[in-house]
Design an enzyme around this catalytic site. Structure first.
Site, PDB file in Angstrom:
ATOM      1  CB  VAL A 163      43.955   1.405 -29.873  1.00  0.00           C
ATOM      2  CG1 VAL A 163      42.936   2.138 -30.732  1.00  0.00           C
ATOM      3  CG2 VAL A 163      45.226   1.147 -30.658  1.00  0.00           C
ATOM      4  CB  THR A 227      36.272   1.359 -17.772  1.00  0.00           C
ATOM      5  OG1 THR A 227      35.830   1.360 -16.416  1.00  0.00           O
ATOM      6  CG2 THR A 227      36.606   2.776 -18.199  1.00  0.00           C
ATOM      7  CE  LYS A 228      36.306  -2.562 -13.012  1.00  0.00           C
ATOM      8  NZ  LYS A 228      35.777  -2.654 -11.682  1.00  0.00           N
ATOM      9  CD  GLN A 424      60.667  35.346 -20.177  1.00  0.00           C
ATOM     10  OE1 GLN A 424      59.987  34.618 -20.884  1.00  0.00           O
ATOM     11  NE2 GLN A 424      60.490  36.652 -20.117  1.00  0.00           N
ATOM     12  N   GLY A 427      65.853  35.132 -23.724  1.00  0.00           N
ATOM     13  CA  GLY A 427      65.239  36.307 -24.323  1.00  0.00           C
ATOM     14  C   GLY A 427      64.581  35.923 -25.636  1.00  0.00           C
ATOM     15  CD  GLU A 451      49.329   6.820 -21.392  1.00  0.00           C
ATOM     16  OE1 GLU A 451      48.446   6.450 -20.607  1.00  0.00           O
ATOM     17  OE2 GLU A 451      49.623   6.202 -22.424  1.00  0.00           O
TER      18      GLU A 451
HETATM   19  C1  ST9 Z   1      47.640   7.702 -24.436  1.00  0.00           C
HETATM   20  C2  ST9 Z   1      48.981   7.327 -25.019  1.00  0.00           C
HETATM   21  O1  ST9 Z   1      47.296   8.812 -24.139  1.00  0.00           O
HETATM   22  C3  ST9 Z   1      49.945   8.450 -25.131  1.00  0.00           C
HETATM   23  C4  ST9 Z   1      51.396   8.053 -25.280  1.00  0.00           C
HETATM   24  C5  ST9 Z   1      51.638   6.868 -26.127  1.00  0.00           C
HETATM   25  C6  ST9 Z   1      52.542   5.928 -25.484  1.00  0.00           C
HETATM   26  C7  ST9 Z   1      52.777   4.720 -26.282  1.00  0.00           C
HETATM   27  C8  ST9 Z   1      53.929   3.920 -25.812  1.00  0.00           C
HETATM   28  C9  ST9 Z   1      53.955   3.634 -24.350  1.00  0.00           C
HETATM   29  C10 ST9 Z   1      55.006   2.649 -23.973  1.00  0.00           C
HETATM   30  C11 ST9 Z   1      54.335   1.423 -23.477  1.00  0.00           C
HETATM   31  C12 ST9 Z   1      55.298   0.375 -23.082  1.00  0.00           C
HETATM   32  C13 ST9 Z   1      54.484  -0.677 -22.381  1.00  0.00           C
HETATM   33  C14 ST9 Z   1      55.227  -1.401 -21.362  1.00  0.00           C
HETATM   34  C15 ST9 Z   1      54.276  -2.123 -20.498  1.00  0.00           C
HETATM   35  C16 ST9 Z   1      54.917  -2.859 -19.444  1.00  0.00           C
HETATM   36  C17 ST9 Z   1      53.935  -3.350 -18.427  1.00  0.00           C
HETATM   37  C18 ST9 Z   1      54.040  -4.791 -18.050  1.00  0.00           C
HETATM   38  N1  ST9 Z   1      45.606   2.229 -11.759  1.00  0.00           N
HETATM   39  O2  ST9 Z   1      37.856   4.367 -11.334  1.00  0.00           O
HETATM   40  P1  ST9 Z   1      37.147   3.515 -12.304  1.00  0.00           P
HETATM   41  C19 ST9 Z   1      41.190   0.457 -13.724  1.00  0.00           C
HETATM   42  S1  ST9 Z   1      46.613   6.376 -24.206  1.00  0.00           S
HETATM   43  C20 ST9 Z   1      45.278   0.977 -12.139  1.00  0.00           C
HETATM   44  O3  ST9 Z   1      35.764   3.034 -11.970  1.00  0.00           O
HETATM   45  P2  ST9 Z   1      36.052   4.705 -14.691  1.00  0.00           P
HETATM   46  C21 ST9 Z   1      40.850  -0.586 -12.681  1.00  0.00           C
HETATM   47  O4  ST9 Z   1      40.864  -1.844 -13.302  1.00  0.00           O
HETATM   48  C22 ST9 Z   1      45.093   7.020 -23.557  1.00  0.00           C
HETATM   49  N2  ST9 Z   1      44.042   0.651 -12.610  1.00  0.00           N
HETATM   50  O5  ST9 Z   1      37.200   4.245 -13.702  1.00  0.00           O
HETATM   51  C23 ST9 Z   1      39.458  -0.151 -12.285  1.00  0.00           C
HETATM   52  O6  ST9 Z   1      38.728  -1.203 -11.697  1.00  0.00           O
HETATM   53  P3  ST9 Z   1      38.762  -1.363 -10.084  1.00  0.00           P
HETATM   54  C24 ST9 Z   1      45.228   7.263 -22.121  1.00  0.00           C
HETATM   55  C25 ST9 Z   1      43.133   1.618 -12.686  1.00  0.00           C
HETATM   56  O7  ST9 Z   1      35.251   5.785 -14.096  1.00  0.00           O
HETATM   57  C26 ST9 Z   1      38.861   0.247 -13.601  1.00  0.00           C
HETATM   58  O8  ST9 Z   1      39.942   0.873 -14.310  1.00  0.00           O
HETATM   59  N3  ST9 Z   1      43.940   7.553 -21.562  1.00  0.00           N
HETATM   60  C27 ST9 Z   1      43.419   2.944 -12.302  1.00  0.00           C
HETATM   61  O9  ST9 Z   1      35.369   3.515 -15.225  1.00  0.00           O
HETATM   62  C28 ST9 Z   1      37.700   1.216 -13.477  1.00  0.00           C
HETATM   63  O10 ST9 Z   1      38.100   2.258 -12.600  1.00  0.00           O
HETATM   64  C29 ST9 Z   1      43.794   7.692 -20.266  1.00  0.00           C
HETATM   65  O11 ST9 Z   1      44.729   7.604 -19.502  1.00  0.00           O
HETATM   66  C30 ST9 Z   1      44.718   3.224 -11.842  1.00  0.00           C
HETATM   67  N4  ST9 Z   1      45.114   4.446 -11.502  1.00  0.00           N
HETATM   68  O12 ST9 Z   1      36.995   5.308 -15.855  1.00  0.00           O
HETATM   69  C31 ST9 Z   1      42.392   7.935 -19.798  1.00  0.00           C
HETATM   70  N5  ST9 Z   1      42.309   3.699 -12.511  1.00  0.00           N
HETATM   71  O13 ST9 Z   1      38.316  -0.053  -9.526  1.00  0.00           O
HETATM   72  C32 ST9 Z   1      42.329   8.852 -18.617  1.00  0.00           C
HETATM   73  C33 ST9 Z   1      41.363   2.873 -13.001  1.00  0.00           C
HETATM   74  O14 ST9 Z   1      37.817  -2.477  -9.821  1.00  0.00           O
HETATM   75  N6  ST9 Z   1      41.129   8.605 -17.878  1.00  0.00           N
HETATM   76  N7  ST9 Z   1      41.864   1.619 -13.119  1.00  0.00           N
HETATM   77  O15 ST9 Z   1      40.174  -1.687  -9.723  1.00  0.00           O
HETATM   78  C34 ST9 Z   1      41.122   7.860 -16.733  1.00  0.00           C
HETATM   79  O16 ST9 Z   1      42.139   7.360 -16.288  1.00  0.00           O
HETATM   80  C35 ST9 Z   1      39.794   7.730 -16.023  1.00  0.00           C
HETATM   81  O17 ST9 Z   1      39.969   8.001 -14.673  1.00  0.00           O
HETATM   82  C36 ST9 Z   1      39.163   6.323 -16.195  1.00  0.00           C
HETATM   83  C37 ST9 Z   1      37.764   6.439 -15.599  1.00  0.00           C
HETATM   84  C38 ST9 Z   1      39.067   5.975 -17.658  1.00  0.00           C
HETATM   85  C39 ST9 Z   1      39.971   5.243 -15.496  1.00  0.00           C
HETATM   86  P1  FAD Z   2      38.682  15.521 -22.753  1.00  0.00           P
HETATM   87  O1  FAD Z   2      38.510  14.251 -22.022  1.00  0.00           O
HETATM   88  O2  FAD Z   2      37.546  15.993 -23.587  1.00  0.00           O
HETATM   89  O3  FAD Z   2      39.073  16.658 -21.716  1.00  0.00           O
HETATM   90  C1  FAD Z   2      38.910  18.057 -21.984  1.00  0.00           C
HETATM   91  C2  FAD Z   2      39.193  18.830 -20.685  1.00  0.00           C
HETATM   92  O4  FAD Z   2      38.214  18.472 -19.710  1.00  0.00           O
HETATM   93  C3  FAD Z   2      40.562  18.490 -20.070  1.00  0.00           C
HETATM   94  O5  FAD Z   2      41.105  19.645 -19.493  1.00  0.00           O
HETATM   95  C4  FAD Z   2      40.206  17.486 -18.980  1.00  0.00           C
HETATM   96  O6  FAD Z   2      41.111  17.516 -17.900  1.00  0.00           O
HETATM   97  C5  FAD Z   2      38.837  17.973 -18.538  1.00  0.00           C
HETATM   98  N1  FAD Z   2      38.028  16.857 -18.037  1.00  0.00           N
HETATM   99  C6  FAD Z   2      37.477  15.853 -18.741  1.00  0.00           C
HETATM  100  N2  FAD Z   2      36.832  15.024 -17.930  1.00  0.00           N
HETATM  101  C7  FAD Z   2      36.946  15.511 -16.675  1.00  0.00           C
HETATM  102  C8  FAD Z   2      36.472  15.111 -15.401  1.00  0.00           C
HETATM  103  N3  FAD Z   2      35.764  14.002 -15.247  1.00  0.00           N
HETATM  104  N4  FAD Z   2      36.810  15.868 -14.341  1.00  0.00           N
HETATM  105  C9  FAD Z   2      37.557  16.988 -14.476  1.00  0.00           C
HETATM  106  N5  FAD Z   2      38.015  17.412 -15.663  1.00  0.00           N
HETATM  107  C10 FAD Z   2      37.725  16.690 -16.743  1.00  0.00           C
HETATM  108  N6  FAD Z   2      44.995   7.993 -26.863  1.00  0.00           N
HETATM  109  C11 FAD Z   2      45.137   6.666 -27.071  1.00  0.00           C
HETATM  110  O7  FAD Z   2      44.231   5.895 -26.787  1.00  0.00           O
HETATM  111  N7  FAD Z   2      46.305   6.174 -27.578  1.00  0.00           N
HETATM  112  C12 FAD Z   2      47.332   6.965 -27.916  1.00  0.00           C
HETATM  113  O8  FAD Z   2      48.371   6.468 -28.349  1.00  0.00           O
HETATM  114  C13 FAD Z   2      47.189   8.372 -27.755  1.00  0.00           C
HETATM  115  N8  FAD Z   2      48.176   9.225 -28.139  1.00  0.00           N
HETATM  116  C14 FAD Z   2      47.937  10.578 -28.140  1.00  0.00           C
HETATM  117  C15 FAD Z   2      48.856  11.441 -28.724  1.00  0.00           C
HETATM  118  C16 FAD Z   2      48.572  12.788 -28.812  1.00  0.00           C
HETATM  119  C17 FAD Z   2      49.543  13.697 -29.475  1.00  0.00           C
HETATM  120  C18 FAD Z   2      47.360  13.300 -28.262  1.00  0.00           C
HETATM  121  C19 FAD Z   2      47.012  14.755 -28.359  1.00  0.00           C
HETATM  122  C20 FAD Z   2      46.470  12.457 -27.651  1.00  0.00           C
HETATM  123  C21 FAD Z   2      46.735  11.091 -27.594  1.00  0.00           C
HETATM  124  N9  FAD Z   2      45.818  10.201 -27.037  1.00  0.00           N
HETATM  125  C22 FAD Z   2      45.971   8.856 -27.209  1.00  0.00           C
HETATM  126  C23 FAD Z   2      44.586  10.693 -26.462  1.00  0.00           C
HETATM  127  C24 FAD Z   2      44.778  11.273 -25.061  1.00  0.00           C
HETATM  128  O9  FAD Z   2      45.015  10.268 -24.131  1.00  0.00           O
HETATM  129  C25 FAD Z   2      43.533  12.104 -24.753  1.00  0.00           C
HETATM  130  O10 FAD Z   2      43.609  13.257 -25.562  1.00  0.00           O
HETATM  131  C26 FAD Z   2      43.411  12.458 -23.298  1.00  0.00           C
HETATM  132  O11 FAD Z   2      43.166  11.309 -22.527  1.00  0.00           O
HETATM  133  C27 FAD Z   2      42.300  13.498 -23.046  1.00  0.00           C
HETATM  134  O12 FAD Z   2      41.124  13.190 -23.714  1.00  0.00           O
HETATM  135  P2  FAD Z   2      40.400  14.287 -24.643  1.00  0.00           P
HETATM  136  O13 FAD Z   2      41.422  14.836 -25.543  1.00  0.00           O
HETATM  137  O14 FAD Z   2      39.196  13.704 -25.232  1.00  0.00           O
HETATM  138  O15 FAD Z   2      40.009  15.444 -23.642  1.00  0.00           O
END
Ligand code: ST9
Ligand code: FAD
Length: 621
Positions: A163, A227-228, A424, A427, A451
């Site tokens: 979450v 995030t921190k 595609q 058709g 993700e």
């Molecule tokens: C979602 C769920 O969308 C959808 C599917 C549902 C799935 C449910 C079921 C899944 C199955 C799960 C099974 C679990 C099994 C687990 C097994 C494991 C044991 N790599 O760059 P900074 C960290 S959910 C690692 O400054 P900003 C790191 O700690 C919603 N760590 O970021 C870092 O600190 P440092 C998904 C990373 O500018 C800190 O974050 N939403 C990585 O503050 C701060 O980093 C998203 O994915 C990485 N690649 O924040 C959000 N990157 O640097 C997408 C960062 O000291 N947005 N950390 O190490 C982002 O990823 C953004 O870039 C942001 C930016 C939030 C990280």
């Molecule tokens: P926004 O962040 O508003 O992005 C809008 C557009 O802007 C995108 O094209 C994006 O790439 C672009 N953009 C935004 N920021 C930047 C940037 N800095 N640089 C360049 N481009 C950028 N979340 C959970 O926490 N848990 C869940 O279980 C979960 N399940 C989901 C299931 C579904 C079906 C959906 C639709 C979403 C789910 N999510 C969940 C949320 C999902 O992870 C977010 O929708 C996703 O991370 C994008 O965030 P947003 O929708 O607010 O889009």
């Protein structure tokens, strides 16, 4: 007929003939496994996937879960419950858990091979069944109390959610406003509204444990901006006594609405309100440490691999469905006899453009499968060293580098190929519900979004996995690709050595390197006073690099497969095996000749990037 068409032969080929995974079977934590057992597990799960899991894929799309606003509950259809039950009863989840948490450990390469089958046949069931796997994070990061909860999650098969997202905090997780207030008894009260939460509410399990990022208030050294300042709280739907496992009253976390979505409709996506109706949403701080984003990233890393695997699983089944249709559908004459109006009509697989499309799909799907399994084989190295109390730093870095490629490149390529090629091929029939393609296209779109969107994956790849890593993992990967190219040098038949394809891969590797070099130049110049805007040049190219690197890795892995297949073709084979190996060579050659040359144009585009699009006034768009 099952909607799901798996390709176990290609999985086994990639795992064992190309990536040599016997190496890790019978070793360390996997000493009880051998190749026969691994193949038997895959074969059993393949059967489950094509039958009980696939059975409710379409029906649960047409009759998705229902939200009752009165009771704020969600009901999942009865038929779907059977698929869900069959998935849990298969014990597939145990392959991913440590033995002390009730698991039967297996190498990640076997896990992801298995997961492809489950995700391709019924992705929603897989998502609901994530609870026991998520318990691992509590087990690894938690206190004794959290570990007891983890055990309950496994034993009682409770569901779990991740979450993070809020209305104003999607990609920018650090903008989250949900708060957590400390209580005298050591618990926390979570307050706020999260949205888009997968499996937020349903009637499949007796409890759901929400893993929630929230900002602690009034706590020294925690709760700052970004995030921190986020911490990870465990908020169960029903209160629980972790000593006895007894459920108590209802906790103050409620689903207030379900989304009406384009696809993956069987997976309930809900808004979650914490502590908004007068009852507190009581949670525990995971591990009693304020390290939320880092803890959550253990789950995110897994989930990014999962989303990439889901995408390619769907593409692969989409391709195989398209192939079957193309072999049956009769339409038009053979192009070579088109002038003869009496010429016999042929199946569409005879048409050059259909063959172009099918081979593009085959190379795409098999290249992406190789990318997933190669990444998983790097995870084998990580897990093996960890089991010996060591850290294989190079493998950790390489896995980190590959994860955004699996998720970002994998989902983009899969969705585009599913729509432009697989659907595609049918058709107009592809557009209607008689075939699974229309659902595949709707269901796979989410993979480029959740993700972390593709833009986020591209930025993660460049800024974190290349620049911050000082290019070490990228260098290591380049050395591996170059090593394979060079291994074909020397005398011998150019045909069997894939000479032309090695040259194409060499050029592609240099082109991808050229894109990286241009971006490094821009990121460096942006450090100079007055040149801060040069970082926009990087931002204009991160997605391009993500896609280019994916092409290089897939091209390389397909060609490695072709090399193996060419050797096998020299041996005595039964006809089906012969055809399989011929197909492997053909797909690799196709990819090398039709996809890799495009990287030269991408490099030119990257090198010519300027700031004009950033200078343009918004009104001009
Ligand atoms: C979602 C769920 O969308 C959808 C599917 C549902 C799935 C449910 C079921 C899944 C199955 C799960 C099974 C679990 C099994 C687990 C097994 C494991 C044991 N790599 O760059 P900074 C960290 S959910 C690692 O400054 P900003 C790191 O700690 C919603 N760590 O970021 C870092 O600190 P440092 C998904 C990373 O500018 C800190 O974050 N939403 C990585 O503050 C701060 O980093 C998203 O994915 C990485 N690649 O924040 C959000 N990157 O640097 C997408 C960062 O000291 N947005 N950390 O190490 C982002 O990823 C953004 O870039 C942001 C930016 C939030 C990280
Ligand atoms: P926004 O962040 O508003 O992005 C809008 C557009 O802007 C995108 O094209 C994006 O790439 C672009 N953009 C935004 N920021 C930047 C940037 N800095 N640089 C360049 N481009 C950028 N979340 C959970 O926490 N848990 C869940 O279980 C979960 N399940 C989901 C299931 C579904 C079906 C959906 C639709 C979403 C789910 N999510 C969940 C949320 C999902 O992870 C977010 O929708 C996703 O991370 C994008 O965030 P947003 O929708 O607010 O889009």
């Amino acid at each position: 007929m099952s909607h799901y068409r798996s390709n176990l032969r290609d999985t086994v080929f990639t795992l064992f003939e190309v990536l040599g995974r016997e190496e890790v079977l019978g070793v360390g934590p996997w000493e009880d496994l051998d190749r026969d057992t691994a193949e038997a597990i895959l074969s059993e799960l393949d059967h489950l996937a094509r039958t009980k899991l696939a059975d409710t894929f379409a029906s649960s799309d047409r009759t998705p879960p229902v939200f009752d606003p009165e009771t704020r509950t969600v009901t999942v259809g009865e038929a779907f419950q059977k698929s869900y039950r069959a998935l849990l009863d298969s014990g597939a989840w145990a392959l991913e858990l440590p033995a002390d948490l009730g698991g039967q450990p297996s190498p990640p390469s076997l896990q992801w091979a298995a997961n492809e089958l489950l995700l391709g046949s019924n992705p929603a069931a897989y998502l609901y069944a994530a609870g026991p796997k998520m318990a691992q994070v509590l087990w690894r990061e938690g206190t004794e109390r959290d570990r007891k909860l983890a055990q309950l999650m496994v034993e009682r098969e409770w569901a779990a959610t991740m979450v993070l997202t809020e209305p104003d905090a999607g990609s920018d997780v650090g903008a989250g406003r949900t708060r957590a207030l400390p209580q005298p008894d050591g618990t926390w009260h979570v307050e706020g509204v999260k949205r888009f939460i997968t499996s937020a509410e349903h009637d499949l399990t007796e409890n759901i444990v929400h893993l929630v990022l929230a900002r602690p208030v009034g706590v020294e050294g925690a709760g700052g901006p970004g995030t921190k300042g986020l911490s990870l709280f465990l908020v169960p739907k029903w209160h629980v006594d972790v000593e006895t496992g007894e459920l108590g009253g209802r906790n103050g976390v409620w689903t207030t609405a379900l989304e009406h979505k384009m696809g993956i409709k069987a997976s309930a996506t809900g808004e979650l309100a914490f502590g908004t109706d007068g009852t507190p949403a009581v949670g525990w701080l995971l591990g009693d440490v304020h390290d939320g984003i880092k803890q959550m990233f253990h789950i995110i890393e897994y989930a990014r691999m999962m989303v990439g695997t889901k995408a390619i699983a769907t593409l692969s089944s989409g391709y195989l469905n398209a192939l079957a249709y193309a072999k049956e559908r009769v339409q038009g004459p053979d192009l070579a006899h088109a002038a003869d109006k009496t010429a016999p009509r042929v199946t569409i697989v005879h048409h050059p453009d259909v063959r172009r499309s099918l081979m593009t799909q085959k190379a795409g799907a098999e290249g992406l499968r190789a990318l997933v399994l190669f990444t998983a084989s790097v995870q084998d190295r990580v897990a093996l060293s960890r089991s010996q109390g060591e850290v294989d730093e190079a493998a950790v870095r390489l896995n980190d580098l590959l994860l955004p490629v699996v998720k970002g490149y994998g989902s983009e390529r899969s969705w585009v190929l599913l729509g432009t090629e697989s659907l595609q091929t049918f058709g107009g029939s592809g557009y209607v519900e008689d075939h699974p393609l229309e659902q595949y296209v709707r269901d796979a779109k989410i993979d480029t979004l959740y993700e972390g969107t593709t833009a986020i994956q591209g930025q993660d790849l460049f800024f974190r996995k290349i620049v911050r890593d000082r290019g070490r993992a990228l260098g290591d990967l380049s050395v591996q690709v170059q090593g394979w190219i060079d291994s074909g040098a020397g005398p011998g038949e150019s045909e069997s050595r894939l000479k032309e394809e090695r040259e194409l891969l060499q050029t592609a590797l240099q082109d991808a390197g050229g894109i990286v070099a241009a971006m490094i130049g821009d990121v460096t110049s942006a450090q100079a006073p007055g040149r801060e805007r040069d970082v926009y040049l990087v931002g204009l190219n991160t997605t391009r690099l993500l896609m280019a690197l994916g092409d290089v890795v897939c091209g390389w892995l397909l060609l490695r497969g072709a090399e193996v297949a060419l050797a096998r073709l020299g041996e005595e084979q039964d006809p089906a095996e012969h055809a399989f190996y011929e197909g492997k060579v053909a797909a690799a050659r196709w990819f090398a000749r039709t996809v890799l040359p495009r990287l030269t144009a991408e490099r030119v585009a990257a090198e010519q990037t300027d700031l004009s699009v950033m200078d343009l006034p918004e009104a001009a768009f």
